[in-house]
Design a protein around this motif. Structure first.
Motif, PDB file in Angstrom:
ATOM      1  N   GLY A 230      38.291  55.714  65.908  1.00 33.34           N
ATOM      2  CA  GLY A 230      38.164  54.395  66.525  1.00 33.34           C
ATOM      3  C   GLY A 230      39.025  54.654  67.617  1.00 33.34           C
ATOM      4  N   ARG A 231      39.925  53.499  67.663  1.00 36.25           N
ATOM      5  CA  ARG A 231      40.945  53.259  68.845  1.00 36.25           C
ATOM      6  C   ARG A 231      41.993  54.254  68.825  1.00 36.25           C
ATOM      7  NH1 ARG A 231      40.717  48.254  71.566  1.00 36.25           N
ATOM      8  NH2 ARG A 231      42.427  48.164  73.066  1.00 36.25           N
ATOM      9  N   GLN A 232      42.196  54.734  67.537  1.00 33.11           N
ATOM     10  CA  GLN A 232      43.462  55.660  67.296  1.00 33.11           C
ATOM     11  C   GLN A 232      43.282  56.896  67.526  1.00 33.11           C
ATOM     12  OE1 GLN A 232      46.456  54.156  67.090  1.00 33.11           O
ATOM     13  NE2 GLN A 232      45.390  52.096  66.913  1.00 33.11           N
ATOM     14  N   SER A 233      41.925  57.329  67.805  1.00 30.05           N
ATOM     15  CA  SER A 233      41.380  58.736  67.830  1.00 30.05           C
ATOM     16  C   SER A 233      42.123  59.206  69.398  1.00 30.05           C
ATOM     17  CB  SER A 233      40.068  59.037  68.051  1.00 30.05           C
ATOM     18  OG  SER A 233      39.464  58.268  69.179  1.00 30.05           O
TER      19      SER A 233
ATOM     20  N   SER B 156      35.250  50.644  69.521  1.00 30.62           N
ATOM     21  CA  SER B 156      36.256  50.120  68.954  1.00 30.62           C
ATOM     22  C   SER B 156      37.219  49.662  70.235  1.00 30.62           C
ATOM     23  CB  SER B 156      37.075  51.265  67.980  1.00 30.62           C
ATOM     24  OG  SER B 156      38.318  50.903  67.752  1.00 30.62           O
ATOM     25  N   LEU B 157      37.204  50.315  71.187  1.00 35.15           N
ATOM     26  CA  LEU B 157      38.057  49.930  72.512  1.00 35.15           C
ATOM     27  C   LEU B 157      37.491  48.643  73.120  1.00 35.15           C
ATOM     28  CD1 LEU B 157      38.448  53.069  74.495  1.00 35.15           C
ATOM     29  CD2 LEU B 157      40.297  51.826  73.374  1.00 35.15           C
ATOM     30  N   LEU B 158      36.339  48.114  72.643  1.00 33.92           N
ATOM     31  CA  LEU B 158      35.859  47.063  73.228  1.00 33.92           C
ATOM     32  C   LEU B 158      35.951  45.918  72.132  1.00 33.92           C
ATOM     33  CD1 LEU B 158      32.344  48.273  74.653  1.00 33.92           C
ATOM     34  CD2 LEU B 158      34.289  47.289  76.128  1.00 33.92           C
ATOM     35  N   LEU B 159      35.945  45.981  70.941  1.00 31.64           N
ATOM     36  CA  LEU B 159      35.868  45.200  69.826  1.00 31.64           C
ATOM     37  C   LEU B 159      37.226  44.695  69.044  1.00 31.64           C
ATOM     38  CD1 LEU B 159      32.621  45.891  68.136  1.00 31.64           C
ATOM     39  CD2 LEU B 159      32.889  44.095  69.426  1.00 31.64           C
ATOM     40  N   ASP B 160      38.022  46.052  69.150  1.00 34.82           N
ATOM     41  CA  ASP B 160      39.194  45.832  68.255  1.00 34.82           C
ATOM     42  C   ASP B 160      40.387  45.364  69.257  1.00 34.82           C
ATOM     43  OD1 ASP B 160      37.861  46.724  66.119  1.00 34.82           O
ATOM     44  OD2 ASP B 160      38.533  48.859  66.449  1.00 34.82           O
TER      45      ASP B 160
ATOM     46  N   PRO C 208      50.169  46.873  68.879  1.00 32.40           N
ATOM     47  CA  PRO C 208      51.587  46.513  69.627  1.00 32.40           C
ATOM     48  C   PRO C 208      51.752  47.527  70.522  1.00 32.40           C
ATOM     49  CG  PRO C 208      51.426  45.991  67.428  1.00 32.40           C
ATOM     50  CD  PRO C 208      50.213  46.789  67.487  1.00 32.40           C
ATOM     51  N   GLY C 209      52.093  47.310  71.646  1.00 29.31           N
ATOM     52  CA  GLY C 209      52.743  48.254  72.631  1.00 29.31           C
ATOM     53  C   GLY C 209      51.553  49.001  73.688  1.00 29.31           C
ATOM     54  N   GLU C 210      50.268  48.556  73.144  1.00 21.97           N
ATOM     55  CA  GLU C 210      48.860  49.267  73.970  1.00 21.97           C
ATOM     56  C   GLU C 210      48.767  48.135  74.715  1.00 21.97           C
ATOM     57  OE1 GLU C 210      44.618  51.041  73.017  1.00 21.97           O
ATOM     58  OE2 GLU C 210      45.450  50.334  71.370  1.00 21.97           O
ATOM     59  N   GLU C 211      48.088  48.521  76.280  1.00 22.95           N
ATOM     60  CA  GLU C 211      47.708  47.911  77.043  1.00 22.95           C
ATOM     61  C   GLU C 211      46.289  47.652  76.982  1.00 22.95           C
ATOM     62  OE1 GLU C 211      47.667  47.484  81.904  1.00 22.95           O
ATOM     63  OE2 GLU C 211      48.659  48.944  80.793  1.00 22.95           O
TER      64      GLU C 211
END
Length: 1282
Positions: free
Chosen positions: A445-448, A493-497, A501-504
């Motif tokens: 997801g967003r952390q990949s 995931s980038l669209l929904l989650d 913290p610290g991520e733009e």
């Protein structure tokens, strides 16, 4: 005459006491040692005894078959190599065996092999071999060529000859490989072969030059392999020697040391000989042929030098050889530029060679970057791939500007270019991934790891402001980054989650771009073909590709079936995002909803779509909702019932609401407010959008919409958008009704009802053509054109005769209104179309949109003409606008003319002439009867007629009847109206004949006489005698009909071989007036004859074609030369250029001027009857024509002399001569280098085989002489290597 070729200094020609061919006296004769037991057996070359030759003949005969009676062989070696059926190893072994038995006869066989591989029918006999030098043998073989054909084995077509080149090259490689240990050092074989190939490569015959250059380059490549093996053996020997010498004295074997020293000495001697051989080939062949006039030869040299540098980089990979590749990258032929790039790719692929390429890269990097925009797509692709290799080797060479020049090519319409640019972009931006810790769980997801790369893709897409085609970007990156682009889990995931913290977080614009990219990746994975505009046709998918497609569809369905409803809910108010998201279900595998037990997600999706319909009034969103319902409503899947129930409920509510609102809106006595109008419009837009994809016949929308339209006609205050959507909705009702009738039982009631509704609707649209609102009129016109086309006579074709009662043909009034609409709304100036700009700031975008709309309107009407819905002659008003609006509608009008000509050639011709007549009448009404024929209006009509004439093509037989009918109508129009000034003056439309003469060249010879006879029906005797300016159109037209009537004009492309012989045969005959005129006509090509006539006004505006060139001068260089080198040749050939070809009449042969003819007194004393008058008039005219023809002939001869000089200065050496076999040579090898290098600092690098310790420093290198004037682009002029 062919000059003897200049050989390198290592060679000399033997005299009678020497051997048959030249030998290399610098080659030292190696000692006969154990490592090379057969070397030197032949000893010094000399004549053998007869017994020895007989023995050799027997050996050669066993390999190559029998001999002919005169002692020459049958050249079976060529046949064996050509067939390619025998193993090349055995063929070479047989030849080596024959060479050991009798090397003279075997070598003669090899020489004839090269001669016959060049396509020469000649055979080198033993006598020639013994007594002639190379130049004499080559001159003799040149005479044996077949001059009727320019083909030779390397250029012949067919599967056999396609394999020949490979077999030919393989033979040379195997020959050297098998001879590398002894025979090539015998100072006989290689000396003779290199001498022969060097001489042939300097030949004027292209076949000799091409074949020998290929052979010499392949021979050089084989020698490079031998040199490489020698170098390896020397290193091994040296290492063994050092090891043995470093042993203790007691353990050292002195015999072995001596043996190793002897072996190293022999290897060094062999290496020296190989160096001399390669130097001879390089200086004798390469340095001349890399700038040959023929692109194929230049390509061969560059391809092979790339191989040398790749195989033996220690000796060849230096700036002395790289400069040839760098210079040739500016070659004008894409084939040569392509070989340069492929050669460099082989070098840059090896990272160990990067340090040796640093100077070359810095010097020629800009040229390589510029070649990414090469006009040859293959060259551009290889240039991008080369830059990718450069980028892979070092990231510091290419500047950001260089990279940006490649980045934008991912949007190229040419797919291979885009794919190569995508690979470059992927390596530059996406090759660095975040390292994952070993043993740590895989991030998703967003952390990949792909999250940042996907963001980078979005940023790149947004920064390329000139391109908004996400589908093109995805397709470009698909082959290199498919795994990244198919990481849909990360995208959702980038669209929904929420961001960590610290991520733009992504901005709204970035989210829109990500959704568009995500949609394009889903489409690419599901359809497996490139986007529209980039595909090259359907491709058969492999089993692996089909399996990947099924797996991708399953995975995307499982993911987006769950993720799509929350995405729609999050972006429900954003029309652009919703429109893209609603397209995703079209690519689903709908079985997954059932097999994966995802019904609850289907219900959530249907609820979201219903909310989209209720919230939005944007047409694009509503149409996408309709398409999504249509995609989900597939009866093949079990989810059909759920979707159908939801769709029916939605449509019931919308139709009930529309009927209720419409009743209140049309209630008499009350003025509808804006809120009521908005409610009606929004509901009507929803119904129209759904009616496009769904059959709503059960709700009877025709009555309500027709009532709404009728009220708009009566009151005239209906909002335009309501009328537009009501017209569109009614149109859909008619089409769905027709589809139901076509597929059903054809009940009479349905047919009658549809026919009635269709006619009522057509009348309603016709009434709306006069509406004050432009948008309403355009909508009515578009729909009316579609309905007329659908219900035309074409609908009964294909076995549908039962639909004949539905056929509807427009009456004259409707056709007139349609044509009037086109003339007033399409053929207008851009500035007049103020309704489409509306005061917006981006006028350019608005103008383009308005032009696109007008083009659609014109195309709709032209389809009515093509399918014969309206009369073809109505197209005259369209065709006459061809020149004036060529930039806007030229392609549409030209295609319409082409289609109408296919339907009815004669009627099309009548329409074309009618359009010219209309323009002529408009000009008369504007300028009056006394207009000037040089005015812009009249010249514009003539130019239009010329353009019309060109559309008839070159096949006069096919257009014969049409052209004749065109002339008939034109003549009748010209004489239709008498002169308003009374009898004796030209008819009112006589000037139209000047326009009509533009079509005279399309008449066949016999038809010209027929048309001329028809013209004389309208002429009186007084007209034939008139010579005033006002009668010039008639004179011009008559001359155009008489030109070529008695004799066919010679084509411009006819050969001069037959013409020259006919002229020479006529020089002996007396030049009678008739014969002189006929000869002059035969000598003058048609284009020049007609263009130089003083009275032939119809051809005054035509551009004279360049006359066909005479056979080229016999001696010009095979190396490309600049225009300046040709000037001396032009001066030398100016005096005798072409004057000898044409038999021009002298002053004494010219006929006297008509005014100087003696006048007989009887002509003035007695009355002249009609026949006498006609005879006298014809005689006068014939004498005048004779004088004019003679003047034209002399002017033409002068013109040809000037043109010859221009042609020679501009074209350089022609690659295709009239005698295609012989390539002319300006300079022989003797003295060539002295001539070329005069005043130049020339230094050709000697081949140094030892490793880099003997390599020269770069500062010591001097640039080789190079003449880029003819084969290089202007950008290379002045380029120096350092």
């Amino acid at each position: 005459m062919i000059a003897p070729p200049e050989l390198p200094s290592e060679f000399h020609y033997p005299q009678d006491s020497d051997t048959r061919f030249s030998s290399d006296t610098d080659f030292s004769e190696a000692p006969d040692v154990s490592i090379n037991p057969t070397k030197g057996k032949g000893g010094k070359k000399g004549k053998k005894a007869a017994g020895e030759k007989g023995k050799g003949a027997g050996g050669a005969g066993r390999m190559n078959g029998h001999y002919q009676e005169n002692g020459m062989e049958n050249l079976m070696l060529f046949e064996v190599v050509k067939m390619g059926k025998s193993a090349m190893q055995s063929v070479v072994d047989d030849w080596i065996e024959a060479y050991k038995n009798d090397r003279d006869m075997a070598l003669l066989d090899l020489i004839n092999f090269f001669i016959q591989c060049s396509g020469c029918k000649g055979v080198v006999s033993g006598e020639m071999f013994r007594n002639m030098q190379n130049s004499e043998i080559i001159r003799r073989m040149t005479e044996e060529f077949d001059e009727d054909s320019g083909d030779y084995p390397l250029t012949m077509a067919g599967p056999l000859w396609k394999k020949f080149k490979g077999s030919f090259c393989e033979f040379i490689a195997v020959l050297v490989r098998q001879c590398q240990y002894s025979i090539i050092y015998d100072e006989y074989l290689m000396d003779t072969v290199i001498s022969l190939l060097t001489g042939l490569s300097d030949s004027q015959v292209r076949a000799f030059r091409h074949t020998s250059t290929l052979a010499a380059m392949k021979l050089m490549t084989a020698l490079v392999n031998v040199a490489l093996n020698l170098s390896i053996n020397m290193d091994n020997t040296q290492r063994q020697y050092e090891t043995e010498r470093n042993k203790m004295v007691a353990k050292r074997a002195n015999d072995r040391l001596e043996l190793l020293l002897q072996k190293r000495k022999e290897l060094q001697e062999n290496q020296d000989e190989i160096e001399n051989m390669m130097n001879a080939i390089f200086k004798g062949v390469f340095v001349h042929r890399y700038r040959d006039a023929i692109a194929e030869i230049r390509a061969i040299t560059i391809e092979e030098i790339g191989m040398w540098m790749k195989l033996y980089s220690d000796a060849f990979l230096n700036d002395s050889y790289l400069k040839y590749v760098g210079w040739t990258m500016h070659d004008k032929q894409g084939e040569v530029r392509l070989k340069c790039l492929t050669a460099l790719q082989g070098l840059y692929y090896n990272r160990e060679l990067n340090t040796r390429l640093e100077l070359f890269t810095s010097r020629f990097k800009d040229r390589i970057v510029s070649m990414t925009l090469d006009k040859e797509y293959d060259v551009a692709v290889q240039a991008i791939k080369l830059l990718t290799l450069v980028l892979h080797s070092t990231d510091e060479v290419l500047s950001p500007e260089d990279c940006e020049n490649v980045y934008h090519l991912v949007y190229s319409a040419h797919r291979p270019v885009a794919i190569a640019a995508g690979e470059f972009l992927f390596k530059k931006l996406f090759s660095t991934r975040e390292p994952e810790e070993e043993g740590a769980p895989k991030r998703r997801g967003r952390q990949s790891p792909n999250a940042n790369l996907i963001k980078t893709t979005v940023f790149f897409f947004l920064e390329s402001e000139l391109h908004e085609h996400a589908a093109y970007l995805v397709d470009s990156l698909w082959e290199s980054g498919a795994d990244l682009l198919k990481d849909w889990e990360c995208m959702t995931s980038l669209l929904l989650d929420d961001p960590v913290p610290g991520e733009e977080a992504l901005t709204d614009r970035q989210e829109t771009a990500l959704i568009e990219i995500m949609l394009c990746t889903v489409r690419q994975a599901a359809e497996c073909h490139p986007p529209i505009g980039r595909g090259t046709g359907k491709r058969v998918m492999t089993a692996k590709e089909k399996k990947t497609q099924l797996d991708d569809r399953t995975r995307m369905t499982e993911l987006f079936a769950v993720a799509l409803p929350p995405l729609l809910a999050k972006y429900s108010i954003d029309s652009e995002k919703v429109t893209n998201l609603l397209q995703l279900p079209q690519f689903f595998d709908l079985d997954i909803y059932t097999t994966g037990r995802l019904e609850k997600h289907l219900e959530a999706l249907l609820r979201q779509i219903r909310e989209m319909v209720e919230k939005h009034t944007d047409t694009e969103v509503l149409e996408m909702c309709s398409k999504t319902y249509h995609a989900l409503s597939n009866e093949e899947f079990t989810i059909f019932n759920r979707v159908d129930i939801a769709r029916s409920q939605l449509l019931d509510e919308m139709v009930d609401k529309f009927n209720r609102l419409l009743e209140d809106f049309l209630q008499e006595g009350e003025e509808p407010d804006e809120d009521d109008a908005y409610q009606v419009l929004s509901t009507l837009k929803r119904i129209t959008a759904f009616h496009n994809a769904h059959d709503l016949s059960q709700w009877d929308l025709f009555s309500s919409n027709f009532k709404l339209l009728n009220t708009g006609i009566e009151n005239g205050d209906m909002p335009e958008q309501i009328v537009v959507h009501a017209l569109q909705c009614t149109h859909y009702v008619i089409l769905w009704h027709l589809a139901k009738v076509s597929e059903g039982s054809h009940r009479k009631e349905d047919m009658v009802s549809l026919r009635k509704q269709m006619r009522m609707f057509c009348l309603m649209c016709q009434r709306y053509l006069t509406n004050v609102n432009t948008t309403v009129k355009e909508q009515a016109f578009t729909i009316l054109c579609d309905v007329l086309l659908v219900f035309s006579h074409q609908m009964v074709s294909g076995g549908r005769e039962q639909l004949e009662p539905l056929v509807y043909s427009p009456d004259d009034s409707l056709q007139t209104e349609l044509l009037s609409f086109i003339l007033h709304h399409v053929f207008i100036d851009q500035d007049d179309d103020s309704g489409s700009t509306d005061g917006q700031q981006d006028d350019e975008a608005a103008k383009i949109e308005a032009l696109h709309k007008r083009r659609n309107l014109l195309a709709g009407y032209c389809k009515l003409i093509i399918y014969n819905v309206v009369e073809m002659n109505t197209g005259a008003d369209i065709f006459k606008q061809y020149m004036r609006y060529y930039n806007d509608y030229g392609d549409i009008i030209k295609e319409t003319m082409s289609k109408t000509r296919q339907i009815d050639k004669i009627q099309c011709a009548k329409t074309l002439i009618l359009s010219l007549q209309q323009l002529f009448n408009e000009m008369l009404s504007e300028l009056g009867t006394g207009f000037d024929r040089s005015s812009s209006a009249f010249c514009g009509i003539k130019e239009l007629a010329r353009r019309f004439s060109l559309t008839f093509g070159l096949d006069q037989v096919k257009t014969r009847d049409a052209i004749a009918m065109l002339h008939k109508d034109g003549i009748e129009f010209a004489f239709k109206e008498p002169s308003p000034q009374g009898e004796g003056n030209p008819p009112l439309h006589l000037a139209f004949l000047d326009i009509l003469s533009e079509f005279s060249s399309k008449l066949m010879r016999q038809d010209k006489r027929t048309v001329h006879m028809y013209l004389e029906r309208f002429m009186t005797f007084q007209m034939a005698l008139q010579r005033e300016d006002c009668w010039l159109p008639l004179i011009s037209y008559r001359n155009s009909l008489q030109a070529g009537g008695d004799d066919d004009n010679m084509s411009v492309v006819s050969g001069y071989s037959s013409r020259g012989s006919s002229v020479r045969s006529k020089k002996t005959k007396a030049a009678t007036p008739t014969a002189t005129v006929a000869a002059a006509k035969r000598k003058l090509p048609e284009a020049e004859e007609s263009s130089s006539g003083s009275t032939d006004v119809s051809w005054q505006h035509q551009t004279m074609q360049t006359p066909v060139m005479m056979p080229s001068p016999h001696l010009t260089s095979t190396m490309m030369r600049g225009p300046g080198d040709m000037r001396g040749e032009v001066k030398r050939g100016r005096d005798d250029s072409y004057m000898g070809v044409y038999a021009l009449p002298s002053d004494s042969q010219q006929q006297p001027h008509p005014h100087t003819l003696p006048q007989t007194p009887q002509l003035h004393q007695t009355p002249i009857d009609y026949n006498t008058q006609v005879t006298w008039m014809l005689a006068q005219r014939q004498q005048e024509e004779v004088r004019q023809q003679q003047e034209r002939a002399m002017n033409y001869a002068k013109l040809r002399t000037n043109l010859q000089q221009v042609i020679r200065r501009g074209t350089g050496l022609m690659e295709e001569d009239e005698e295609p076999i012989v390539e002319d040579v300006m300079m022989s090898s003797e003295g060539r280098m002295e001539d070329l290098n005069e005043g130049m600092d020339f230094d050709t690098m000697d081949i140094d085989l030892p490793p880099s310790k003997n390599r020269r420093e770069r500062s010591e290198l001097k640039p080789d002489y190079f003449d880029p004037g003819s084969i290089m682009d202007e950008s290379v002029l002045g380029v120096s290597m350092f």
